[in-house]
Design a protein around this motif. Structure first.
Motif, PDB file in Angstrom:
ATOM      1  N   UNK A   5       0.822  -1.218   0.000  1.00  0.00           N
ATOM      2  CA  UNK A   5       0.000   0.000   0.000  1.00  0.00           C
ATOM      3  C   UNK A   5       0.854   1.265   0.000  1.00  0.00           C
ATOM      4  N   UNK A   6       1.683   1.397  -1.017  1.00  0.00           N
ATOM      5  CA  UNK A   6       2.591   2.555  -1.045  1.00  0.00           C
ATOM      6  C   UNK A   6       2.094   3.664  -1.973  1.00  0.00           C
ATOM      7  N   UNK A   7       0.804   3.665  -2.285  1.00  0.00           N
ATOM      8  CA  UNK A   7       0.252   4.754  -3.079  1.00  0.00           C
ATOM      9  C   UNK A   7       0.344   4.524  -4.566  1.00  0.00           C
ATOM     10  N   UNK A   8       0.550   5.605  -5.315  1.00  0.00           N
ATOM     11  CA  UNK A   8       0.439   5.513  -6.775  1.00  0.00           C
ATOM     12  C   UNK A   8       1.512   6.309  -7.510  1.00  0.00           C
ATOM     13  N   UNK A  26      -8.071  -3.448  -1.354  1.00  0.00           N
ATOM     14  CA  UNK A  26      -7.258  -4.568  -0.862  1.00  0.00           C
ATOM     15  C   UNK A  26      -5.914  -4.089  -0.321  1.00  0.00           C
ATOM     16  N   UNK A  27      -5.431  -4.717   0.745  1.00  0.00           N
ATOM     17  CA  UNK A  27      -4.010  -4.544   1.063  1.00  0.00           C
ATOM     18  C   UNK A  27      -3.214  -5.165  -0.091  1.00  0.00           C
ATOM     19  N   UNK A  28      -2.390  -4.354  -0.722  1.00  0.00           N
ATOM     20  CA  UNK A  28      -1.761  -4.778  -1.972  1.00  0.00           C
ATOM     21  C   UNK A  28      -0.251  -4.673  -1.861  1.00  0.00           C
ATOM     22  N   UNK A  29       0.394  -5.760  -2.196  1.00  0.00           N
ATOM     23  CA  UNK A  29       1.855  -5.838  -2.149  1.00  0.00           C
ATOM     24  C   UNK A  29       2.381  -5.815  -3.576  1.00  0.00           C
ATOM     25  N   UNK A  30       3.316  -4.898  -3.836  1.00  0.00           N
ATOM     26  CA  UNK A  30       3.920  -4.807  -5.170  1.00  0.00           C
ATOM     27  C   UNK A  30       5.428  -4.997  -5.028  1.00  0.00           C
ATOM     28  N   UNK A  64       5.562  -3.210   9.372  1.00  0.00           N
ATOM     29  CA  UNK A  64       5.276  -1.778   9.482  1.00  0.00           C
ATOM     30  C   UNK A  64       3.779  -1.509   9.410  1.00  0.00           C
ATOM     31  N   UNK A  65       3.072  -2.314   8.601  1.00  0.00           N
ATOM     32  CA  UNK A  65       1.625  -2.136   8.474  1.00  0.00           C
ATOM     33  C   UNK A  65       0.848  -2.969   9.481  1.00  0.00           C
TER      34      UNK A  65
END
Length: 517
Positions: free
Chosen positions: A6-9, A90-94, A122-123
Motif C-alpha cells: 500500500x505505497x500509493x500511486x 485490498x491490502x496490496x503488495x507490489x 510496518x503495516x
C-alpha cells in the motif's frame, strides 16, 4: 506506508504525466478472477512490452493508499460494472524482483522473505517473529481477515539462466505461497509478470494452478501489452510523426487475435528522439541472439536464413520448457527468441518471422559475428555494398558477390535467377532500414526482379535490379530500359539506380552493370 505494501500511486502517476495509452481494460479481466479458482495469473511478454507500466497501473487500482477515482477518471475500466467494487479495497503488495537482482543467489530467497516480512510488520505491528513469508501472511489473515492482492513484476528475474538449485529453492517458495487451501484465504488475487512463462517439468508447469497468458498464448490479454495500429496512429497524429515509418520500424508482432502490434517502448522513445532508429540496444543485446543460434546450428541456420530473406518458417513451440538453460533444438531456440521479442509467432499457422527493421538490425549485428561463413561475411559487408551501389562502384559489388558465392551456392541451389535474388536479399540486408524491398515488382511493361523503394525521409535513391543467370549484365540493363521498369519510380525518387547482375556459371563470377538515371 511500507516499501512494498500500500505505497500509493507514485509509479503510475509518473506514467500519466507522459502520453499514456489506456490499457486499463486488463483490470476488468483481473477483477473477474478475484476470489475464484483463476485468482493466480501470470502474464509473460518480452522486455519493452508494457509489463511494468501495467503492473504500476494495477497496483494503483487495488492498493488502499491510492486515489483511484482521481487516477482512473474517464478511462476504460470505469465502464466495468465491478469498477468501484474492487477500487482501492485490498491490502496490496507490489514487488519488482529486479530490486533483488544484486543479492547473492545463494541467499536471495531468504533475504527476499525477510525484507518483505519486515515491511509487512510496518503495516501490521502485531505480526510475530517469523522467517517464513507464508506463515506471516497466514497470521495476518487469521487476525485481521485481510486477503491480499500480490503483484510480482519480473517474477523470473531471479531464476533466468541460474543453477538448478537456486531455481528449485525459489520455486519452492512460490509453491508454498500459492498452492494449498490456505493460499486461497490469503490471496484474493496474485498477478505475476515475466519474460518467460512458468518453468515446466517435462510437460507440467511448476505452478500448475496459475492461468498463464504468454506472447504465444495470450488469451484476452492480447491487446493490452503492446500498441495496436489505432493507438499508434493516434500518437502519430498528436505528435506529427509518420505512421508508415513507425510501422516499418516497430510493428510486425502477432499476439493472439491482434495481427499487428507495435513495440510500445520503441514507439514512446520515438516521441522523445523524433526519429525511427533502432532502440533495441537500450534494453537487450544482440549477444543474446548470437549465443542461442549456435545451438543445433545447421537447422537454426537454415531457418534463420529463410527469415533473413523475408520468409516465415514453421516451428513447434510445445517442447520448450520455459527455461533458458534447457535449449535442445531449433524449435527451442526459435521459441525462446519469440518470448524474448526477436521473432513474431503466428499461432494460426505456427510460423515465425522477423517482425520489423528494428529487430532485423539486431539479427544483422549478431549474425555477422557468429562465424556463419559467407552469410556472416555478406551481412558484415552489407552497409558497404549499399554505399557502393549508390556511388556506382561496380567492381566492389561484383567482388562482394563473388566472395559470398560458395556459401550461397550451398544454401540456395545456386542455379537460377530466384536463387540469385535470395542471395541479393541477404547481401543488401542493411538496406532494410532505408527501403521497402520488393520481389517481382509491377513496373513499366512488366515485373522488375527486385525494387528497392526508399522510405519517406530517406536520402537514398530508388534501385531497380534485374538478374540474369548465364546471360549478360548488359542485357539486364537493356531489359530495364526497354520495359521501362524505372519510369514508375521517378515520381518517388529524384534518382534511380539501374543495377544489372549476371552470374556466369562457367567462371563462377558475377558481372555487374550499373547506371544512375
Amino acid at each position: 506506508m511500507g516499501q512494498y505494501i500500500d505505497k500509493g500511486s507514485a509509479g503510475f502517476e509518473s506514467v500519466l504525466k507522459s502520453q499514456f495509452v489506456d490499457k486499463t481494460g486488463v483490470i476488468e479481466l483481473l477483477n473477474e478472477s478475484i476470489d475464484t479458482e483463476a485468482r493466480f495469473v501470470c502474464v509473460s511478454r518480452p522486455r519493452r512490452f508494457g509489463k511494468s507500466v501495467n503492473a504500476n497501473m494495477i497496483y494503483s487500482y487495488y492498493n488502499r493508499k491510492a486515489d483511484g477515482k482521481k487516477l482512473f477518471k474517464g478511462m476504460e475500466i470505469t465502464k466495468s460494472p465491478d469498477y468501484e467494487r474492487y477500487l482501492n479495497k485490498f491490502p496490496t503488495i507490489y514487488i519488482d524482483l529486479n530490486d533483488f537482482a544484486q543479492i547473492d543467489r545463494k541467499t536471495v530467497v531468504k533475504e527476499f522473505q525477510k525484507i518483505v516480512i519486515d515491511d509487512l510488520r510496518d503495516s501490521y505491528p502485531e505480526l510475530q517473529e517469523t522467517s517464513d513469508l507464508k506463515n506471516a501472511l497466514l497470521e495476518i489473515h487469521k487476525t485481521t481477515n485481510d486477503s491480499f492482492v500480490l503483484i510480482i513484476d519480473e517474477w523470473d528475474s531471479l531464476i533466468r539462466d541460474v543453477d538448478k538449485e537456486v531455481q528449485e529453492e525459489y520455486l519452492q517458495l512460490l509453491r508454498s505461497l500459492f498452492k494449498g487451501n490456505n493460499s486461497k484465504n490469503v490471496f484474493a488475487l496474485v498477478y505475476m509478470t515475466g519474460i518467460l512463462p512458468i518453468l515446466k517439468y517435462e510437460t507440467q508447469s511448476a505452478l500448475n494452478n496459475f492461468r498463464e497468458y504468454s506472447i504465444i498464448s495470450p488469451g484476452k490479454t492480447d491487446k493490452y501489452y503492446g500498441f495496436t495500429p489505432d493507438e499508434v496512429k493516434a500518437i502519430c497524429e498528436k505528435n506529427d510523426l509518420d505512421f508508415e515509418l513507425m510501422k516499418h520500424a516497430y510493428d510486425g508482432y502477432v499476439i493472439g487475435g491482434e495481427k499487428s502490434m507495435f513495440n510500445p517502448t520503441s514507439v514512446m522513445l520515438c516521441l522523445t528522439y523524433r526519429d525511427y532508429q533502432n532502440r533495441w540496444g537500450r534494453s537487450a543485446s544482440y549477444a543474446t541472439v548470437e549465443r542461442y543460434i549456435k545451438i543445433d546450428t545447421d537447422n537454426v541456420k537454415s531457418k534463420i536464413i529463410k527469415m533473413l530473406e523475408g520468409e516465415s518458417v514453421k516451428i513447434s513451440v510445445s517442447s520448450f520448457r520455459n527455461d533458458m538453460k534447457h535449449i535442445i533444438d531449433s524449435d527451442d531456440v526459435l521459441t525462446l527468441l519469440v518470448h524474448l521479442g526477436y521473432l513474431s509467432y503466428d499461432p494460426v499457422f505456427c510460423r515465425v518471422r522477423i517482425p520489423n527493421t528494428e529487430v532485423a538490425e539486431e539479427f544483422k549485428n549478431a549474425l555477422k559475428r557468429c562465424g556463419w561463413g559467407g552469410v556472416s561475411l555478406a551481412l558484415a559487408k552489407s552497409d558497404d555494398l549499399l554505399d557502393a551501389t549508390i556511388t556506382g562502384n561496380k567492381k566492389f559489388i561484383a567482388e562482394a558477390f563473388d566472395s559470398y558465392h560458395d556459401e550461397a551456392a550451398s544454401l540456395f541451389k545456386y542455379n537460377d535467377e530466384n536463387a540469385l535474388a535470395c542471395t541479393i536479399t541477404i547481401a543488401y540486408y542493411a538496406a532494410k532500414s532505408q527501403y521497402e524491398i520488393f520481389r517481382e515488382f509491377a513496373s513499366g511493361k512488366g515485373f522488375a526482379d527486385m525494387v528497392f523503394l526508399p522510405l519517406k525521409q530517406s536520402p537514398y535513391p530508388a534501385i531497380v535490379v534485374e538478374l540474369k543467370y548465364d546471360k549478360s549484365a548488359q542485357g539486364a540493363i537493356a531489359q530495364i530500359k526497354n520495359k521501362q521498369y524505372h519510369l514508375k519510380l521517378r515520381g518517388l525518387s529524384n534518382q534511380v539506380v539501374l543495377l544489372g547482375i549476371n552470374f556466369n556459371k562457367k567462371s563462377k563470377k558475377h558481372e555487374v552493370e550499373l547506371e544512375i538515371v
